[in-house]
Design a protein around this motif. Structure first.
Motif, PDB file in Angstrom:
ATOM      1  N   ARG A 487      61.852   1.485  47.858  1.00  0.00           N
ATOM      2  CA  ARG A 487      61.904   1.805  46.542  1.00  0.00           C
ATOM      3  C   ARG A 487      61.897   3.120  46.008  1.00  0.00           C
ATOM      4  NH1 ARG A 487      56.857  -1.256  44.305  1.00  0.00           N
ATOM      5  NH2 ARG A 487      57.790  -0.688  42.048  1.00  0.00           N
ATOM      6  N   LYS A 491      65.096   4.880  43.678  1.00  0.00           N
ATOM      7  CA  LYS A 491      64.523   5.587  42.563  1.00  0.00           C
ATOM      8  C   LYS A 491      64.975   6.865  42.576  1.00  0.00           C
ATOM      9  CE  LYS A 491      60.614   7.801  40.142  1.00  0.00           C
ATOM     10  NZ  LYS A 491      61.360   9.124  40.741  1.00  0.00           N
ATOM     11  N   LEU A 557      58.673   5.169  38.638  1.00  0.00           N
ATOM     12  CA  LEU A 557      58.723   4.077  39.563  1.00  0.00           C
ATOM     13  C   LEU A 557      57.810   2.989  38.772  1.00  0.00           C
ATOM     14  CD1 LEU A 557      59.307   3.149  42.445  1.00  0.00           C
ATOM     15  CD2 LEU A 557      56.886   3.952  42.852  1.00  0.00           C
TER      16      LEU A 557
END
Length: 700
Positions: A487, A491, A557
């Motif tokens: 993740r 990002k 995030l």
């Protein structure tokens, strides 16, 4: 060949001529390989392997074991290869020699690590072939017999290792004879002064006790003859280390320990053993709670006997062991009885149980992180004070004293342990950390989605349970680190995902960053040990990366609240959904979420590389901890009213701390869980309505 003569005579009593000749060839090879080498005592080195082989010949071990005993040091000390042994003597002998050889090739950070790895290797070789440990025990026994020529420091180290590892292994394999000699030699080397004093005191005490011992033996034997039972009675001597250990454990004096008299009654059949038990209980009054039936339920090492304690003449305690002749031999020789008393049976109970234990070792070895963790886990299993409990279908499970329902669950099967959520002990629901007692029936309740809880490590005591819980949590942490790393990297990449890049490119990056796989790279990003921007630079051409870098830096995030072990919420400021937040990247711990106004992140501008922008996801759900301080005037029932409002608002109170400020006011500090800021605001509004509330605020 004069050294071989005694061994040859011994082997001739149970091996044929051809086998003795093979062993002689092994002796010649060992003698030539060790030519010129001397032991610390000044004797030729070959005297050691011959002595080890003679110890094994007493147990009538097969020729392969005797040959391996003669050659057990040639790989390590004489540069003889495994192949050179395999060619004349066969693969089996070469495997045994390699299994027994000490570990010298690998350099270790510490002596403890080297010893642990050496022990681990020995245990794994033993799992493949039980004869490895028999050779190793004989090797250690002879080394202990000749310990006097070594320096005191080395003597103590070897003696300590013997008492900690080798004597318990001998006991675990049911070899009481070797175990008691190892303990006696270890005790005299580790505590020479205590050994001498105790030996003299025991010798004196035994002389004074001779008359009482003879009286008790005479009484028992007389009763046996009257009942026409064929059995022999012998006084059982407690070994010195056993006396020393009991004095230390019970903080008792020698007189108290020596007040217990031990006897052994040896009969012809199991039935007779139970009849003798009845006769002894008629002769002397049995001590309640001191009877153990190891015939019906043998010990972990196959040991079988009836144990009872009686009140003898003058109120003295008399401990009796009642067993058959074959049980007596089994108790002394354990797994070695397989060779010593060949019978129609394929294997003896001690050997069957030893193999079960070794199967568990294999599982333990695959799940422990390093050698020291492995040896600690095995040590737990080497000192079992057994508890016998039942499964709902009546099977007996044996566990160490103090084991819990979680230990029981893992003893049944790893999957049962991993998915257990509750337990019933004797049909009553009990906490999973409840210690088990002899004779209880335990039922484990499992759930498909359940997983081990880290808190279990604080109460489980079996090596198998501990290793499996650690293994599971390690894997879980890694999986979560990989997901978080993915993740974070995506990002940074902004408009692309990892699926847009080829596997070859990812593997190249793993090699460049000295990782085995790209998954390891993602795990390091998730753990905060590597910056995602560095990997993004390698994935994309620089000019394209430069365009994205700015927008990626600005895009926060999203925090879902379900990330698991690697996203944690700071206890200093307790952020909850809808709070403005920032993330601190902590090496090895993942990311920690703080409120923007938290004092601990006030130096954000000083080290921006350690912080990253984050935001709450729109549809976040779950419970988040928060601290609320309520200043109240002293009135009857204040605490009850405030807690009632919080409970009615569907918030869970974790802890209450009351600060007595002066005679008229108190500060109530609540740690509770809420869903978001709106939920908290509703609680504050409802509490504020009370007239006794002076001030209410969220703790910063």
């Amino acid at each position: 060949m004069y050294l071989f003569a005694g061994l040859k005579e011994q082997l001739g009593t149970y091996l044929d001529n051809e086998q003795v000749k093979q062993v002689e060839q092994a002796y010649v090879m060992a003698r030539d390989a060790h030519h010129g080498q001397l032991r610390s005592s000044g004797d030729p080195y070959i005297t050691h392997p011959v002595a080890v082989a003679r110890i094994l010949a007493e147990y009538h071990l097969d020729p392969q074991s005797i040959m391996a005993a003669l050659l057990h040091d040639v790989i390590e000390d004489c540069d003889v290869s495994k192949e050179e042994i395999a060619e004349p003597f066969g693969e089996q002998v070469a495997e045994l020699v390699e299994g027994v050889s000490k570990l010298t090739q690998i350099k270790f950070q510490t002596r403890a690590e080297a010893q642990a790895e050496n022990f681990r290797k020995m245990m794994m070789a033993m799992v493949q072939d039980i004869r490895v440990i028999l050779i190793k025990l004989a090797d250690r026994l002879h080394n202990m017999r000749t310990l006097g020529s070594l320096k005191p420091e080395k003597r103590r180290r070897i003696a300590n290792e013997t008492l900690e590892i080798y004597a318990p292994i001998a006991l675990r394999l049911g070899m009481y004879g070797i175990r008691s000699e190892l303990e006696d030699l270890g005790f005299s080397a580790l505590y020479p002064m205590r050994y001498r004093v105790l030996k003299e005191s025991v010798k004196k005490a035994r002389g004074n006790r001779k008359e009482i011992v003879n009286t008790i033996i005479g009484s028992i034997q007389e009763r046996m003859d009257a009942e026409a039972i064929d059995a022999r009675v012998v006084g059982r001597e407690k070994d010195l280390f056993g006396i020393f250990r009991k004095m230390r454990e019970k903080k008792a004096s020698l007189a108290e320990v020596m007040d217990v008299y031990g006897f052994r009654v040896i009969a012809d059949t199991e039935d007779t053993c139970y009849r003798i038990l009845g006769i002894l209980h008629n002769l002397y009054v049995p001590v309640p709670g001191r009877f153990k039936d190891y015939i019906a339920i043998p010990k972990a090492n196959g040991y079988q006997s009836l144990h009872t304690t009686l009140k003898g003449p003058h109120g003295l305690h008399v401990e009796c062991q009642i067993r058959t002749e074959s049980m007596e031999q089994m108790a002394e020789n354990g797994v070695a009885a397989h060779w010593l008393y060949k019978s129609g049976k394929e294997s003896n109970p001690a050997e069957v149980r030893a193999r079960d234990w070794m199967r568990n070792l294999m599982e333990l070895q695959s799940r422990t992180g390093d050698s020291i963790e492995f040896i600690e886990s095995v040590k737990v299993d080497l000192f079992p004070n057994e508890v016998f409990v039942f499964t709902p279908n009546g099977s007996i499970i044996e566990l160490p004293l103090g084991a819990s329902a979680v230990d029981f669950a893992y003893a049944i099967h790893t999957d049962v342990g991993n998915s257990c959520i509750a337990c019933k002990i004797d049909r009553q629901l009990q906490p999973l950390n409840t210690p088990l007692h002899n004779g209880q029936t335990v039922e484990i309740i499992t759930a498909p989605g359940a997983r081990p809880n880290p808190s279990w490590l604080s109460f489980v005591i079996t090596g198998k349970a501990r290793a499996n819980i650690r293994h599971y949590l390690k894997n879980l942490r890694r999986d979560e680190a990989v997901n978080l790393g993915k993740r974070l990297l995506e990002k940074t990449l902004d408009t692309t995902t990892l699926d847009d890049y080829s596997d070859e490119l990812k593997e190249d990056i793993a090699k460049q960053t000295k990782h085995k796989t790209f998954e390891d790279v993602l795990a390091d990003i998730g753990l905060g040990q590597m910056a995602s921007i560095l990997v993004a630079h390698r994935l994309e051409p620089e000019e394209e990366e430069a365009k994205k870098e700015e927008s990626a830096e600005q895009r926060p995030l999203a925090i879902r609240g379900t990330e698991g072990l690697l996203v944690s919420y700071a206890k200093c400021c307790h952020p909850i959904p809808d709070d403005p937040i920032v993330a601190f990247v902590s090496a090895g711990r993942g990311i920690i979420i703080h409120r923007v106004e938290c004092n601990n992140v006030s130096d954000l501008h000083k080290s921006p590389d350690k912080f990253m922008p984050v935001q709450w996801e729109a549809d976040i759900s779950g419970e988040f901890s928060v601290e609320l301080r309520v200043d109240v005037f002293n009135e009857r029932g204040v605490l009850a009213k405030v807690t009632s409002v919080i409970a009615d608002a569907e918030a869970n109170i974790i802890n209450i701390d009351i600060d007595h400020q002066d005679g008229t006011t108190n500060a109530l500090n609540f740690l509770m869980t809420v869903r978001n800021r709106l939920h908290l605001a509703n609680i504050i509004r409802k509490v504020r309505k009370y007239s006794f509330v002076n001030k209410i605020q969220r703790s910063k």
